[in-house]
Write a protein that holds these residues in place. Structure first.
Motif, mmCIF file in Angstrom:
data_model
loop_
_atom_site.group_PDB
_atom_site.id
_atom_site.type_symbol
_atom_site.label_atom_id
_atom_site.label_comp_id
_atom_site.label_asym_id
_atom_site.label_seq_id
_atom_site.Cartn_x
_atom_site.Cartn_y
_atom_site.Cartn_z
ATOM 1 N N VAL A 122 0.854 -1.180 0.000
ATOM 2 C CA VAL A 122 0.000 0.000 0.000
ATOM 3 C C VAL A 122 0.895 1.236 0.000
ATOM 4 O O VAL A 122 1.804 1.348 0.834
ATOM 5 N N THR A 123 0.642 2.146 -0.941
ATOM 6 C CA THR A 123 1.468 3.348 -1.029
ATOM 7 C C THR A 123 0.717 4.608 -0.633
ATOM 8 O O THR A 123 1.330 5.646 -0.411
ATOM 9 N N ARG A 124 -0.606 4.506 -0.537
ATOM 10 C CA ARG A 124 -1.357 5.728 -0.227
ATOM 11 C C ARG A 124 -2.677 5.407 0.462
ATOM 12 O O ARG A 124 -3.353 4.430 0.120
ATOM 13 N N ILE A 125 -3.013 6.232 1.442
ATOM 14 C CA ILE A 125 -4.347 6.254 2.028
ATOM 15 C C ILE A 125 -5.139 7.303 1.240
ATOM 16 O O ILE A 125 -4.710 8.456 1.137
ATOM 17 N N ASN A 126 -6.267 6.936 0.702
ATOM 18 C CA ASN A 126 -7.063 7.868 -0.096
ATOM 19 C C ASN A 126 -8.110 8.553 0.787
ATOM 20 O O ASN A 126 -8.833 7.882 1.532
ATOM 21 N N VAL A 127 -8.153 9.858 0.683
ATOM 22 C CA VAL A 127 -8.997 10.663 1.561
ATOM 23 C C VAL A 127 -9.751 11.700 0.732
ATOM 24 O O VAL A 127 -9.163 12.361 -0.133
ATOM 25 N N THR A 128 -11.050 11.830 0.993
ATOM 26 C CA THR A 128 -11.868 12.869 0.381
ATOM 27 C C THR A 128 -12.653 13.582 1.478
ATOM 28 O O THR A 128 -13.337 12.914 2.274
ATOM 29 N N ASN A 129 -12.543 14.904 1.521
ATOM 30 C CA ASN A 129 -13.237 15.695 2.552
ATOM 31 C C ASN A 129 -12.949 15.170 3.965
ATOM 32 O O ASN A 129 -13.841 15.021 4.792
ATOM 33 N N GLN A 130 -11.676 14.882 4.196
ATOM 34 C CA GLN A 130 -11.187 14.396 5.495
ATOM 35 C C GLN A 130 -11.854 13.094 5.939
ATOM 36 O O GLN A 130 -11.944 12.798 7.124
ATOM 37 N N THR A 133 -11.380 6.935 1.984
ATOM 38 C CA THR A 133 -12.188 6.285 0.939
ATOM 39 C C THR A 133 -11.576 4.981 0.452
ATOM 40 O O THR A 133 -12.200 4.256 -0.317
ATOM 41 N N GLY A 134 -10.360 4.687 0.879
ATOM 42 C CA GLY A 134 -9.726 3.453 0.448
ATOM 43 C C GLY A 134 -8.223 3.594 0.385
ATOM 44 O O GLY A 134 -7.633 4.455 1.045
ATOM 45 N N ILE A 135 -7.597 2.767 -0.458
ATOM 46 C CA ILE A 135 -6.136 2.722 -0.537
ATOM 47 C C ILE A 135 -5.689 2.645 -1.995
ATOM 48 O O ILE A 135 -6.453 2.231 -2.877
ATOM 49 N N THR A 136 -4.446 3.027 -2.219
ATOM 50 C CA THR A 136 -3.800 2.846 -3.523
ATOM 51 C C THR A 136 -2.612 1.908 -3.342
ATOM 52 O O THR A 136 -1.830 2.055 -2.387
ATOM 53 N N LEU A 137 -2.469 0.951 -4.255
ATOM 54 C CA LEU A 137 -1.381 -0.019 -4.187
ATOM 55 C C LEU A 137 -0.211 0.440 -5.053
ATOM 56 O O LEU A 137 -0.329 1.370 -5.863
ATOM 57 N N GLU A 179 6.284 5.943 0.696
ATOM 58 C CA GLU A 179 5.137 6.699 0.200
ATOM 59 C C GLU A 179 3.968 6.715 1.181
ATOM 60 O O GLU A 179 3.234 7.710 1.261
ATOM 61 N N LEU A 180 3.773 5.625 1.915
ATOM 62 C CA LEU A 180 2.585 5.534 2.773
ATOM 63 C C LEU A 180 2.598 6.577 3.879
ATOM 64 O O LEU A 180 1.606 7.284 4.097
ATOM 65 N N SER A 181 3.718 6.702 4.588
ATOM 66 C CA SER A 181 3.769 7.701 5.655
ATOM 67 C C SER A 181 3.742 9.116 5.081
ATOM 68 O O SER A 181 3.216 10.033 5.709
ATOM 69 N N GLN A 182 4.257 9.293 3.853
ATOM 70 C CA GLN A 182 4.176 10.607 3.222
ATOM 71 C C GLN A 182 2.728 10.953 2.910
ATOM 72 O O GLN A 182 2.307 12.111 3.042
ATOM 73 N N SER A 183 1.928 9.959 2.524
ATOM 74 C CA SER A 183 0.516 10.229 2.238
ATOM 75 C C SER A 183 -0.234 10.621 3.507
ATOM 76 O O SER A 183 -1.177 11.423 3.459
ATOM 77 N N LEU A 184 0.190 10.072 4.649
ATOM 78 C CA LEU A 184 -0.411 10.479 5.924
ATOM 79 C C LEU A 184 -0.083 11.941 6.215
ATOM 80 O O LEU A 184 -0.951 12.728 6.605
ATOM 81 N N ARG A 185 1.182 12.293 6.013
ATOM 82 C CA ARG A 185 1.591 13.679 6.248
ATOM 83 C C ARG A 185 0.867 14.632 5.286
ATOM 84 O O ARG A 185 0.478 15.733 5.671
ATOM 85 N N ASP A 186 0.676 14.189 4.056
ATOM 86 C CA ASP A 186 -0.032 15.010 3.078
ATOM 87 C C ASP A 186 -1.460 15.308 3.521
ATOM 88 O O ASP A 186 -2.049 16.323 3.129
ATOM 89 N N ILE A 189 -1.553 14.367 9.049
ATOM 90 C CA ILE A 189 -1.185 13.540 10.197
ATOM 91 C C ILE A 189 0.325 13.623 10.414
ATOM 92 O O ILE A 189 1.110 13.332 9.508
ATOM 93 N N ALA A 190 0.732 14.023 11.604
ATOM 94 C CA ALA A 190 2.156 14.151 11.924
ATOM 95 C C ALA A 190 2.759 12.783 12.228
ATOM 96 O O ALA A 190 2.139 11.950 12.896
ATOM 97 N N THR A 191 3.961 12.556 11.739
ATOM 98 C CA THR A 191 4.682 11.316 12.037
ATOM 99 C C THR A 191 5.964 11.635 12.795
ATOM 100 O O THR A 191 6.401 12.778 12.850
ATOM 101 N N MET A 192 6.550 10.610 13.394
ATOM 102 C CA MET A 192 7.803 10.773 14.121
ATOM 103 C C MET A 192 8.661 9.538 13.867
ATOM 104 O O MET A 192 8.163 8.495 13.430
ATOM 105 N N ARG A 193 9.952 9.654 14.127
ATOM 106 C CA ARG A 193 10.870 8.541 13.931
ATOM 107 C C ARG A 193 11.122 7.857 15.265
ATOM 108 O O ARG A 193 11.463 8.499 16.261
ATOM 109 N N LEU A 194 10.931 6.553 15.267
ATOM 110 C CA LEU A 194 11.227 5.746 16.450
ATOM 111 C C LEU A 194 12.211 4.654 16.068
ATOM 112 O O LEU A 194 12.425 4.365 14.889
ATOM 113 N N LYS A 195 12.796 4.047 17.087
ATOM 114 C CA LYS A 195 13.831 3.045 16.850
ATOM 115 C C LYS A 195 13.646 1.875 17.802
ATOM 116 O O LYS A 195 13.238 2.042 18.957
#
Length: 625
Positions: A122-130, A133-137, A179-186, A189-195
């Motif tokens: 999965v490379t993208r979470i699809n969102v319409t009007n917040q 709506t689904g996912i992109t592979l 791409e997936l976490s970038q789509s969240l940020r787009d 949604i804020a992301t952070m780096r963990l280890k």
């Protein structure tokens, strides 16, 4: 119309529970995983349970989940931890056959009605009007859904690190996606780096176990699931072992700190406080002359031992030298070197306690992507996310577990009221009501929730009612039964328990059980009274700790009253006068859903709570609702 009602992204412990819960509740569900082979994989320690975590697994069982059943079925060893301590900290831990565990999980998910399993990225979470709506592979295809549950673990923008060697990938250098976490940020949604990290795996035959300490399991019938009727016989259970670091170990590690990924600047993410790398332990705990390590078998079909507590990102040549300094490891052969892994996670304060995003409607998140660590924490979040996604589509109220009701409730409340800057780990010390959140009473606390949402069937619930009736009958019998202390068998048992100076007259059985060191099971045996051992153990806890339990329940009632005072995500704090500056900032940042949650936010003081309570009575703060 969407192709699926619910899509779950990720086939780890959170994803499995989420997908199974949604499908078993009758919803058309898809589980998308990078690899069918990795469904149910144990990339870290080959075990399930432990302090606090073991109780989470019991809670998953009471809700109707899968982890406890699979853990029981594939266990190499069963061990009740802290059995000599109070009931609030006792917990079951099983040593798992990691191959058998994932194979059973793969069979269960691929044979579950209403559940389709797809191997894809999965490379993208699809969102319409917040609203999701689904996912992109990765191949560009789009799959639509009414709700999406994100359970990607450590696979978002993963980096494997051994010293200065950095390789993109999830655990064991498997595929990862940036791409997936970038789509969240787009989508805001804020992301952070963990280890996190893992230790080396060593050829079992190359270890001299005579120089280590053997750790057997518990010789009793104990299990995670109430549906489990048979476990691996104690005589066939596989032992674990203990060893320790040495001064030579410490010298090698400390002299090579600059070659560690963590200390050379390669690692950008924050590591786990309660499961640190061995180099981090030596830096933080300089006064300790040695550190305990656990040696855990990985599978009956594997020739490797997992060196628990020896996680590192030091280079391979240093790993060789430091490992050979451990007692019993002088001639060991490392089959798989340790490594650290860094990944993208979501700041959990962006999540409601239901696990739905505060930013994107119908997007739920569960597991390590929420900043947690551990298989058990992931699975606990997974089953709640699956339930609540299904309940939302059904137009029903969500399941919200209170802090006095479940460790899962403590976990979700901590994440949504405090957030985390490091991988979060459940501890018994995090639960102020731990005497109420016990291993023995998980079913009493949560089975009605599991039944109400449709994950506990009639047969299971009838068995529970029968068990509760037997417990009630035994407690009444113990209250009504007078034992003659001059009976030779009873007198002999009391002498063994340290009560040699006792009056030769009748005493109620329940009064004897209230005494320290008196076992209900042993007392009943001495008195010739038959009772199921597990029910007798539960009766003993309820009787012996009745005063403490009642006090905890009274305190929980006070908390429950605060949880009933709803604030809501849209509460307008600008309308409330006399809040402290820090209190207002924290309330606006964390957006607590109840007064109870507000009371647990650091920086919100008692005066702020009083001001809020008055504002609620006056109807203030509701203008944006």
């Amino acid at each position: 119309m969407s192709e699926f009602e619910i899509i779950v992204i990720g086939g780890g412990h959170a994803g499995i529970e989420a997908a199974l819960a949604a499908a078993r509740m009758g919803h058309k569900t898809m589980l998308v995983t990078l690899s069918m082979e990795n469904i149910g994989k144990m990339p870290c320690n080959p075990s399930v349970g432990g302090p606090a975590k073991g109780i989470v697994v019991r809670e998953i069982d009471a809700l109707g989940g899968q982890m406890p059943i699979t853990a029981d079925r594939t266990a190499l060893q069963f061990k009740m931890l802290n059995s000599a301590k109070g009931p609030g900290v006792r917990a079951l831990r099983v040593q798992s056959d990691k191959l058998a565990y994932k194979e059973m999980m793969q069979y269960v998910v691929t044979h579950q009605e209403n559940l389709t399993v797809l191997a894809a990225m999965v490379t993208r979470i699809n969102v319409t009007n917040q609203t999701v709506t689904g996912i992109t592979l990765a191949d560009g295809s789009v799959i639509t859904a009414d709700a999406v549950i994100l359970t990607t673990g450590t696979y978002m923008a993963g980096l494997n690190m051994i010293s200065a060697e950095v390789t993109p990938g999830g655990p064991d250098r498997e595929k990862t996606t940036n791409e997936l976490s970038q789509s969240l940020r787009d989508n805001g949604i804020a992301t952070m780096r963990l280890k996190t990290g893992t230790p080396p795996r060593v050829l079992t035959a190359s270890i001299d176990f005579s120089k280590t300490v053997k750790e057997e399991g518990t010789d009793a019938f104990i299990a995670f699931s109430e549906t489990t009727k048979e476990i691996r016989p104690f005589a066939e259970q596989v032992p674990c072992y203990q060893t320790w670091t040495t001064p030579e170990t410490h010298e090698i590690i400390l002299s090579n700190l600059n070659r560690s990924s963590m200390y050379s600047g390669v690692v950008k993410g924050v590591g786990p406080r309660y499961c640190p790398s061995i180099e981090d332990k030596l830096v933080r705990f300089k006064d300790k002359p040695r550190h305990l390590l656990f040696l855990e078998p990985e599978s009956l079909r594997m020739d490797t031992t997992y060196v628990q507590g020896f996680s590192t990102s030091l280079p391979r040549d240093v790993q060789e030298r430091m490992t050979h300094t451990l007692p019993g490891f002088e001639h060991c052969i490392i089959k798989k070197y340790a490594y650290a892994i860094e990944y993208d996670a979501i700041d959990p304060i962006q999540m409601q306690i239901t696990e739905e995003s505060k930013i994107i409607r119908n997007l739920f998140t569960a597991g390590q992507v929420n900043g947690t660590s551990g298989y058990e924490e992931a699975a606990g979040q997974g089953i709640i996310a699956g339930i609540n996604a299904a309940r939302k589509l059904e137009g029903k109220p969500p399941v919200i577990l209170r802090r006095d009701q479940a460790y899962i409730g403590v976990l979700l409340d901590d994440l949504t009221t405090k957030g985390t800057l490091e991988p979060y780990r459940l501890l018994t010390s995090r639960a102020e009501f731990r005497l109420l959140l016990r291993h023995d009473n998980a079913e009493q606390r949560l089975i009605d929730v599991g039944r109400e949402v449709g994950l506990i069937n009639d047969q299971r619930y009838e068995a529970y009612e029968k068990k509760m009736a037997a417990l009630h009958d035994l407690e009444e019998k113990l209250d009504a039964t007078t034992l003659e202390l001059d009976d030779p068998k009873i007198s002999e048992y009391l002498d063994e328990a340290g009560y040699s100076d006792h009056p030769h007259k009748g005493v109620h059985a329940s009064d004897l059980i209230r005494r320290p060191n008196i076992s209900c099971v042993k007392l009943l045996n001495a008195a010739g009274i038959e009772a199921d051992a597990r029910i007798a153990d539960e009766a003993e806890i309820e009787i012996k700790y009745a005063g403490y339990i009642d006090k905890a329940r009274r305190e929980a009632k006070k908390l429950e009253a605060m949880e009933d005072q709803k604030l809501g995500l849209d509460f307008n704090y600008d309308e409330v006068e006399n809040l402290s500056i820090e209190g207002r900032q924290k309330l606006m940042k964390y957006r607590p859903e109840t007064m109870g949650q507000a009371s647990r936010i650091s920086g919100v003081n008692p005066a702020d709570l009083m001001v809020l309570a008055v504002a609620l009575k006056q109807g203030k703060g509701r203008t944006t609702a």
